[in-house]
Design a protein around this motif. Structure first.
Motif, short mmCIF file in Angstrom:
data_model
loop_
_atom_site.label_atom_id
_atom_site.label_comp_id
_atom_site.label_asym_id
_atom_site.label_seq_id
_atom_site.Cartn_x
_atom_site.Cartn_y
_atom_site.Cartn_z
N TYR A 210 0.82 -1.21 0.00
CA TYR A 210 0.00 0.00 0.00
C TYR A 210 0.86 1.26 0.00
O TYR A 210 0.69 2.13 -0.87
N PHE A 211 1.77 1.37 0.96
CA PHE A 211 2.58 2.59 1.05
C PHE A 211 3.54 2.73 -0.12
O PHE A 211 3.84 3.84 -0.56
N GLY A 212 4.03 1.60 -0.63
CA GLY A 212 4.92 1.66 -1.79
C GLY A 212 4.20 2.18 -3.01
O GLY A 212 4.70 3.08 -3.72
N LEU A 213 3.04 1.63 -3.30
CA LEU A 213 2.27 2.08 -4.47
C LEU A 213 1.71 3.48 -4.26
O LEU A 213 1.59 4.25 -5.22
N LEU A 214 1.38 3.82 -3.01
CA LEU A 214 0.92 5.17 -2.73
C LEU A 214 2.03 6.19 -2.99
O LEU A 214 1.78 7.27 -3.54
N PHE A 215 3.25 5.84 -2.59
CA PHE A 215 4.40 6.72 -2.84
C PHE A 215 4.61 6.93 -4.34
O PHE A 215 4.82 8.07 -4.79
#
Length: 222
Positions: free
Chosen positions: A59-64
């Protein structure tokens, strides 16, 4: 001359806001549909849940990446990657509810209907009243951080009561986020429809999960 210039700028601002709003809801509709498709695929193939750590990293990787490329066409690719991934994580959760409760399908549909009603109601309110909800920014950020940490604590230490309280908190916070983000688009605070879409999608996703958990506790039949 100055009056004409001011009028022209106002008209351009309104047109720009309407364009962002239109693009946001169009992209949001497409991502919700894509997310529903990946959730269905996950349920159909009975895929296991990736776990909290992998979910958070994904989630945080793709959000970044979505945020980093939000002003480019590549940002659209990462938006669908993010929402598709979140759909994959949602499928096993829905499967669990449908198998754990005899009225699981009813619970899922009720949570889905409630989410849709809340989103449409709050968005419609923000659009028609055109109130400025920017004052909620600080409260929402702090509230989400506190709820997130409390949620981690509930999972790590297996505290059902705390988990239920976190779900209730998230319903209120995500409702506030919908009002805030819609207001930001209307008043020109958010001019990037990709970022606006992601914010609304995450609010809807968390709202649905929180409603589903509360319904499972109070309305689930074993």
């Amino acid at each position: 001359m100055r009056l004409n210039t001011a009028i022209t700028r106002t008209e351009e601002s309104i047109l720009s806001t309407n364009k962002v709003l239109k693009n946001t809801y169009l992209l949001l509709s497409m991502t919700l549909l894509f997310s529903a498709m990946t959730a269905w695929a996950s349920m159909y193939f009975n895929l296991p849940h990736p776990g909290m750590i992998l979910t958070m990293v994904g989630y945080f990787g793709l959000l970044f990446l979505t945020t980093k490329f939000s002003d480019r066409a590549l940002g659209l690719v990462f938006v669908f990657a993010l929402t598709g991934f979140m759909g994959l994580t949602l499928g096993p959760i829905i499967n669990m509810y449908t198998h754990a409760f005899s009225n699981g399908n009813e619970l899922v549909m009720t949570a889905l209907g409630g989410t849709g009603a809340i989103f449409l109601g709050l968005s419609g309110y923000a659009l028609t009243t055109r109130k400025d909800f920017s004052f909620m920014s600080g409260f929402l950020m702090v509230g989400i951080l506190v709820a997130f940490l409390a949620g981690l604590g509930a999972v790590l230490f297996s505290i059902p009561a705390l988990s239920l309280a976190v779900s209730a908190m998230f319903i209120l916070l995500m409702s506030g986020m919908i009002l805030f983000q819609t207001s930001e688009i209307i008043h020109g605070g958010e001019t990037n429809y990709i970022l606006a879409t992601v914010s609304l999608y995450v609010s809807i996703y968390n709202l649905f999960l929180s409603l589903l958990q509360i319904l499972g506790v109070f309305g689930g039949d074993d």
